[in-house]
Design an enzyme around this catalytic site. Structure first.
Site, short mmCIF file in Angstrom:
data_model
loop_
_atom_site.label_atom_id
_atom_site.label_comp_id
_atom_site.label_asym_id
_atom_site.label_seq_id
_atom_site.Cartn_x
_atom_site.Cartn_y
_atom_site.Cartn_z
N HIS A 78 0.82 -1.20 0.00
CA HIS A 78 0.00 0.00 0.00
C HIS A 78 0.86 1.26 0.00
CE1 HIS A 78 -3.90 -2.04 1.62
NE2 HIS A 78 -3.33 -2.69 0.61
N GLU A 80 0.62 3.96 1.77
CA GLU A 80 0.98 4.40 3.12
C GLU A 80 2.15 3.57 3.65
OE1 GLU A 80 -3.57 4.75 2.71
OE2 GLU A 80 -2.00 3.36 2.09
N CYS A 103 -6.42 1.89 5.08
CA CYS A 103 -7.07 0.63 5.47
C CYS A 103 -6.71 0.30 6.92
CB CYS A 103 -6.64 -0.50 4.53
SG CYS A 103 -4.94 -1.08 4.81
N CYS A 106 -2.82 -0.48 7.40
CA CYS A 106 -2.04 0.76 7.32
C CYS A 106 -2.29 1.64 8.54
CB CYS A 106 -2.35 1.51 6.03
SG CYS A 106 -1.74 0.69 4.55
#
Length: 153
Positions: A78, A80, A103, A106
């Site tokens: 991801h 992040e 999410c 994260c």
């Protein structure tokens, strides 16, 4: 010529779209920028497969047709996570700008940093991460407005 200068928030929210354009995930292009308290960029990240892996835009991974909010079969790291991994001064990080709300996974990673403000352009289907961050006192903004716990309950 427009003489109006963008605020730092507006500048970073526009810039995070450019960061997201580097994504190699056909499901969603996500970008992230981490800054310090002075608004200096500490790192950027976008979603994509681990280094050395075949890009999903060329060879789709099993998660390409997954349901929104469920990335269990997705190979991509991801945005992040990539931004956190790339940040050499994470102790100075205070603010995060994202194309989407983080999410759950994260959010747990962000919770273990000094980041206390997150600005997002778009919502995310799973709000567990948002709830976690807000319960820990992290202020999360979308479309310029602070999200309250009542709004997501």
């Amino acid at each position: 010529m427009n003489s109006a200068r963008l605020s730092k928030k507006e500048y970073f929210l526009e810039t995070v779209k450019l960061v997201a354009s580097r994504s190699t995930c056909p499901r969603r292009s996500v970008g992230c920028i981490i800054t310090d308290s002075n608004g200096h960029v500490l790192s950027t990240g976008y979603n994509g497969v681990p280094s050395g892996y075949l890009h999903c835009i060329d060879t789709p991974c099993p998660g390409v047709n997954g349901t929104p909010g469920n990335s269990d079969n997705c190979v991509a790291v991801h945005a992040e996570q990539n931004a956190l991994l790339q940040c050499s001064s994470l102790d100075r990080a205070t603010t995060m700008y994202c194309t989407n709300l983080p999410c759950f996974i994260c959010s747990k990673m962000i919770a273990n940093t000094n980041i206390r403000e997150i600005y997002c352009l778009e919502d995310y289907a799973d709000h567990r991460g948002l709830e976690l961050l807000m319960n820990l006192g992290v202020e999360v903004f979308t479309e310029g407005e602070l999200i309250s716990v009542k709004e997501i309950s």
